[in-house]
Design a protein around this motif. Sequence first.
Motif, PDB file in Angstrom:
ATOM      1  N   UNK A 153    -116.960 -28.509 -74.340  1.00 42.00           N
ATOM      2  CA  UNK A 153    -115.687 -28.426 -73.634  1.00 42.00           C
ATOM      3  C   UNK A 153    -114.498 -28.281 -74.552  1.00 42.00           C
ATOM      4  N   UNK A 154    -114.685 -28.530 -75.862  1.00 43.54           N
ATOM      5  CA  UNK A 154    -113.588 -28.347 -76.813  1.00 43.54           C
ATOM      6  C   UNK A 154    -113.295 -26.857 -77.003  1.00 43.54           C
ATOM      7  N   UNK A 155    -112.076 -26.555 -77.404  1.00 46.67           N
ATOM      8  CA  UNK A 155    -111.665 -25.180 -77.650  1.00 46.67           C
ATOM      9  C   UNK A 155    -111.738 -24.868 -79.138  1.00 46.67           C
ATOM     10  N   UNK A 156    -112.359 -23.748 -79.470  1.00 48.25           N
ATOM     11  CA  UNK A 156    -112.451 -23.294 -80.853  1.00 48.25           C
ATOM     12  C   UNK A 156    -111.485 -22.126 -81.038  1.00 48.25           C
ATOM     13  N   UNK A 164    -110.138 -17.339 -79.047  1.00 49.99           N
ATOM     14  CA  UNK A 164    -110.445 -18.694 -78.583  1.00 49.99           C
ATOM     15  C   UNK A 164    -111.743 -18.671 -77.789  1.00 49.99           C
ATOM     16  N   UNK A 165    -112.531 -19.720 -77.953  1.00 53.31           N
ATOM     17  CA  UNK A 165    -113.784 -19.845 -77.208  1.00 53.31           C
ATOM     18  C   UNK A 165    -113.961 -21.306 -76.800  1.00 53.31           C
ATOM     19  N   UNK A 199    -109.441 -27.943 -80.455  1.00 54.45           N
ATOM     20  CA  UNK A 199    -108.602 -28.769 -79.583  1.00 54.45           C
ATOM     21  C   UNK A 199    -109.428 -29.347 -78.450  1.00 54.45           C
ATOM     22  N   UNK A 200    -109.203 -30.619 -78.170  1.00 54.05           N
ATOM     23  CA  UNK A 200    -109.878 -31.311 -77.055  1.00 54.05           C
ATOM     24  C   UNK A 200    -108.866 -31.493 -75.923  1.00 54.05           C
TER      25      UNK A 200
END
Length: 207
Positions: A153-156, A164-165, A199-200
């Motif tokens: 669920x975190x954003x890379x 972004x993934x 980012x969480x």
Amino acid sequence: MSMVEALGRIQSIEASLQQLSERSAAAGSGAAPASSASFASALSSAMGTSDVSALLSAGSTTAVTAGSTTAVTAAAATGSTAGGVTGDAVVAAAKKYIGVPYVWGGTNPATGMDCSGFVQRVFKDLGVELPRVVSDQMQKGTPVASLAEAKPGDLLVSYGGEHISIYLGNGKAIDAPVPGQTIQIRDAWEKYSNLTSIRRIVPAGGS
């Protein structure tokens, strides 16, 4: 939720709280304060939702009492929040769009989405509002120090904010890659190079 709507809801909450306070006062100085059930009912009505527990945990740092007119204003002013959404729910929502074509600037799954349009759509499906473009999305939530600490669920974010993934765990991610391809699960290639930030947005999913 617009600022005007937020302020309107805040005023409605304050009015409901004032009514509860007055009821307690009318019952006599020795009367017990309004019950938590009465408070919950009034707050639900004011906010237009039955999920009061989510509202109370959505970012308000103010203790809530029936006689306080400052309760929950922070939660109301933030608009849509993560509520009870977790990283696992993000993963499940993202997988629904596997096979949707990449379209630069796209936000509609019926016609195609780009990387940030896809991320925005997934979180919107869960009631969590994110900005439209990567450069703004990468400012939301809380930072995660490394891919080793990333959770589903975190954003890379990679290439300085160009892509972004959504991390799925176990070295896998889901994204809208490039024109000519579709939203797909693949290796979290950001771990090899060009990873800008993680980012969480919502509480972590599983390992």
